[in-house]
Design an enzyme around this catalytic site. Structure first.
Site, PDB file in Angstrom:
ATOM      1  N   HIS A   1      -3.727   7.025   1.585  1.00 56.18           N
ATOM      2  CA  HIS A   1      -4.063   5.655   1.210  1.00 56.18           C
ATOM      3  C   HIS A   1      -5.462   5.335   1.740  1.00 56.18           C
ATOM      4  CE1 HIS A   1      -3.906   1.544   0.292  1.00 56.18           C
ATOM      5  NE2 HIS A   1      -3.930   1.151   1.554  1.00 56.18           N
TER       6      HIS A   1
ATOM      7  N   CYS B   1       0.821  -1.230   0.000  1.00 57.24           N
ATOM      8  CA  CYS B   1       0.000   0.000   0.000  1.00 57.24           C
ATOM      9  C   CYS B   1       0.849   1.272   0.000  1.00 57.24           C
ATOM     10  CB  CYS B   1      -0.944   0.006   1.189  1.00 57.24           C
ATOM     11  SG  CYS B   1      -2.108  -1.347   1.101  1.00 57.24           S
TER      12      CYS B   1
ATOM     13  N   ASN C   1      -9.993  -1.062  -1.108  1.00 54.31           N
ATOM     14  CA  ASN C   1      -8.555  -0.819  -0.998  1.00 54.31           C
ATOM     15  C   ASN C   1      -7.873  -1.337  -2.268  1.00 54.31           C
ATOM     16  OD1 ASN C   1      -5.831  -0.829  -0.378  1.00 54.31           O
ATOM     17  ND2 ASN C   1      -6.065  -1.766   1.639  1.00 54.31           N
TER      18      ASN C   1
HETATM   19  N1  ACO Z   1     -18.564  -9.578   7.457  1.00 55.94           N
HETATM   20  C1  ACO Z   1     -19.170  -9.832   8.628  1.00 55.94           C
HETATM   21  N2  ACO Z   1     -18.505 -10.141   9.755  1.00 55.94           N
HETATM   22  C2  ACO Z   1     -17.159 -10.176   9.679  1.00 55.94           C
HETATM   23  C3  ACO Z   1     -16.460  -9.926   8.486  1.00 55.94           C
HETATM   24  C4  ACO Z   1     -17.220  -9.615   7.339  1.00 55.94           C
HETATM   25  N3  ACO Z   1     -16.654  -9.369   6.145  1.00 55.94           N
HETATM   26  N4  ACO Z   1     -15.138 -10.055   8.723  1.00 55.94           N
HETATM   27  C5  ACO Z   1     -15.007 -10.349  10.022  1.00 55.94           C
HETATM   28  N5  ACO Z   1     -16.231 -10.445  10.608  1.00 55.94           N
HETATM   29  C6  ACO Z   1     -16.562 -10.734  11.998  1.00 55.94           C
HETATM   30  C7  ACO Z   1     -15.450 -11.449  12.736  1.00 55.94           C
HETATM   31  O1  ACO Z   1     -15.519 -12.844  12.507  1.00 55.94           O
HETATM   32  C8  ACO Z   1     -15.743 -11.084  14.167  1.00 55.94           C
HETATM   33  O2  ACO Z   1     -16.799 -11.900  14.636  1.00 55.94           O
HETATM   34  P1  ACO Z   1     -16.831 -12.415  16.172  1.00 55.94           P
HETATM   35  O3  ACO Z   1     -16.923 -11.154  16.985  1.00 55.94           O
HETATM   36  O4  ACO Z   1     -18.049 -13.258  16.203  1.00 55.94           O
HETATM   37  O5  ACO Z   1     -15.542 -13.127  16.360  1.00 55.94           O
HETATM   38  C9  ACO Z   1     -16.293  -9.662  14.058  1.00 55.94           C
HETATM   39  O6  ACO Z   1     -16.727  -9.508  12.702  1.00 55.94           O
HETATM   40  C10 ACO Z   1     -15.277  -8.596  14.387  1.00 55.94           C
HETATM   41  O7  ACO Z   1     -14.079  -8.882  13.661  1.00 55.94           O
HETATM   42  P2  ACO Z   1     -12.792  -8.032  13.839  1.00 55.94           P
HETATM   43  O8  ACO Z   1     -11.724  -8.572  12.935  1.00 55.94           O
HETATM   44  O9  ACO Z   1     -12.492  -7.895  15.294  1.00 55.94           O
HETATM   45  O10 ACO Z   1     -13.293  -6.623  13.272  1.00 55.94           O
HETATM   46  P3  ACO Z   1     -12.603  -5.217  13.351  1.00 55.94           P
HETATM   47  O11 ACO Z   1     -13.479  -4.299  14.088  1.00 55.94           O
HETATM   48  O12 ACO Z   1     -11.165  -5.292  13.740  1.00 55.94           O
HETATM   49  O13 ACO Z   1     -12.651  -4.750  11.829  1.00 55.94           O
HETATM   50  C11 ACO Z   1     -11.259  -4.578   9.889  1.00 55.94           C
HETATM   51  C12 ACO Z   1     -11.968  -5.513  10.851  1.00 55.94           C
HETATM   52  C13 ACO Z   1     -12.278  -3.769   9.132  1.00 55.94           C
HETATM   53  C14 ACO Z   1     -10.479  -5.439   8.918  1.00 55.94           C
HETATM   54  C15 ACO Z   1     -10.319  -3.632  10.653  1.00 55.94           C
HETATM   55  O14 ACO Z   1      -9.554  -4.341  11.587  1.00 55.94           O
HETATM   56  C16 ACO Z   1      -9.385  -2.891   9.722  1.00 55.94           C
HETATM   57  O15 ACO Z   1      -9.792  -2.156   8.858  1.00 55.94           O
HETATM   58  N6  ACO Z   1      -8.071  -3.026   9.902  1.00 55.94           N
HETATM   59  C17 ACO Z   1      -7.117  -2.427   9.006  1.00 55.94           C
HETATM   60  C18 ACO Z   1      -7.084  -3.270   7.791  1.00 55.94           C
HETATM   61  C19 ACO Z   1      -6.211  -2.767   6.746  1.00 55.94           C
HETATM   62  O16 ACO Z   1      -5.890  -1.613   6.695  1.00 55.94           O
HETATM   63  N7  ACO Z   1      -5.851  -3.673   5.850  1.00 55.94           N
HETATM   64  C20 ACO Z   1      -5.194  -3.407   4.680  1.00 55.94           C
HETATM   65  C21 ACO Z   1      -3.824  -2.898   4.820  1.00 55.94           C
HETATM   66  S1  ACO Z   1      -3.298  -2.438   3.339  1.00 55.94           S
HETATM   67  C22 ACO Z   1      -2.126  -3.408   2.592  1.00 55.94           C
HETATM   68  O17 ACO Z   1      -0.983  -3.188   2.770  1.00 55.94           O
HETATM   69  C23 ACO Z   1      -2.545  -4.482   1.698  1.00 55.94           C
END
Ligand code: ACO
Length: 338
Positions: free
Chosen positions: A265, A114, A295
């Site tokens: 980003h 990214c 993304n």
């Molecule tokens: N739909 C529905 N539920 C989901 C999904 C989905 N797509 N994905 C995960 N869940 C569920 C999980 O299983 C979990 O359920 P549980 O509570 O029953 O265990 C719940 O939702 C919460 O999951 P978390 O992973 O704790 O959710 P969080 O609030 O952390 O959000 C997210 C996840 C959006 C990915 C966040 O952590 C984030 O944006 N992080 C940064 C990600 C990022 O920037 N990634 C790319 C980097 S760029 C690169 O270099 C490629």
């Protein structure tokens, strides 16, 4: 007068096919509400099966070259940022070069995920300032969709990423008034490999205790799909993007008020809102595109740049700040006058 580099043309391309969150509800156990609340994403573009990363890059590059008022033959170097190359080797820059029909110029692939586009602009700037090159095509392009687990098991990563490409031409320029004339001011580049496995694609690779880069067990365990610790990524992204941009602004004697547009980003709308809140950046100065593209990793910043130009939000003479964070971990910031 000082020799510098300047963005003189921008182009972009996204695949035609739109996949909304509702479309994803039919593939994965997810919901429009969950995706929008947690990430801000509404839809993303995914390619047809016969399209590879350099195919998207060609379209964005041709537009950037045309918008720069150049001919393809004026380009004297290609720098291509991607984490989803057409093939493991050679780099997508070579495929792009052949498709553009501009043989023999150097084609350099860089892999900073990214953060790739900021690294790429910084490298181009340094080549131009050295006097060795004049018109560098800097591209960021990704086809994520072919590498995502688009089954219910893949929902935690599968909903986040989209396909697309963006390109700029960075060209040599003589600057006499740095406060008004367009030029690339500077970038700060960073990495911390101790976090490599918080966001990575394990396989195929030579890092396994195995005679081969891939085996059946790797596919059975899903190690050919990206693995992400979302919470750790989130916290570090906010911290590092703020830190890097703050230090760069300080070094350059630039205040938040001086900056006309922030092209960050796009990993998560909440990351960018948090950064804007902490740095006291008015929301209208932050140009977000994650809602419609998801993304797109290395393509994100040039794609946003072109959308901002088309929307009339980015005009010549404006001071722009970019910051990015991604796998590696890598992170970076850049200041440039458009
Ligand atoms: N739909 C529905 N539920 C989901 C999904 C989905 N797509 N994905 C995960 N869940 C569920 C999980 O299983 C979990 O359920 P549980 O509570 O029953 O265990 C719940 O939702 C919460 O999951 P978390 O992973 O704790 O959710 P969080 O609030 O952390 O959000 C997210 C996840 C959006 C990915 C966040 O952590 C984030 O944006 N992080 C940064 C990600 C990022 O920037 N990634 C790319 C980097 S760029 C690169 O270099 C490629």
């Amino acid at each position: 007068m000082a020799l510098s580099s300047k963005i003189i043309g921008v182009g972009s391309f996204v695949p035609e096919k739109v996949f909304t969150n509702h479309d994803l509800e039919k593939m994965m156990n997810t919901s429009d509400e969950w995706i929008q609340q947690r990430t801000g994403i509404v839809e993303r573009r995914w390619v047809d099966k016969n399209v590879g990363t350099s195919d998207l890059a060609v379209k964005a590059s041709e537009e950037a070259i045309a918008n720069a008022g150049l001919d393809k033959s004026d380009v004297d170097m290609i720098i291509f940022a991607t984490l989803s190359p057409d093939h493991d080797f050679p780099g997508s820059g070579c495929f792009l070069q052949a498709k553009l029909g501009i043989p023999e110029i150097p084609a350099l692939d860089i892999r900073q995920q990214c953060t790739g586009f900021i690294y790429a602009m910084s490298i181009a700037d340094k080549f131009i300032k050295s006097g060795s090159h004049k018109n560098i095509l800097v591209v960021g392009a990704e086809v994520h969709s072919k590498g995502l687990d688009r089954t219910p098991e893949g929902r935690n990563v599968g909903v986040l990423f989209g396909d697309g490409a963006g390109a700029v031409i960075m060209s040599a320029t003589e600057v006499s008034d740095a406060k008004t004339e367009g030029h690339f001011i500077d970038a700060h580049l960073h990495a911390d490999g101790s976090y490599a496995k918080e966001l990575w694609l394990p396989g195929p690779g030579t890092g396994f205790d195995s005679e081969n880069r891939f085996d059946a067990a790797m596919f059975e365990e899903g190690l050919h799909y990206p693995q992400m610790n979302g919470k750790v990524v989130f916290v570090h992204a906010v911290k590092r993007m703020i830190e890097s941009l703050t230090n760069l602004c300080k070094e350059q004697g630039v205040t938040i008020d001086d900056i006309d547009l922030f092209l960050f980003h796009q990993a998560n709308l909440r990351i960018n809102s948090k950064i804007a809140e902490v740095m006291n950046i008015p929301e209208e100065k932050v140009f977000n595109t994650i809602q419609k593209y998801g993304n797109t990793t290395a393509a994100t910043i040039p794609l946003g740049m072109h959308d901002a130009v088309k929307a009339g939000k980015l005009k010549p003479g404006m001071l722009v700040a970019s910051a990015a964070f991604g796998s590696g971990f890598t992170w970076a910031s850049a200041l440039y006058r458009f």
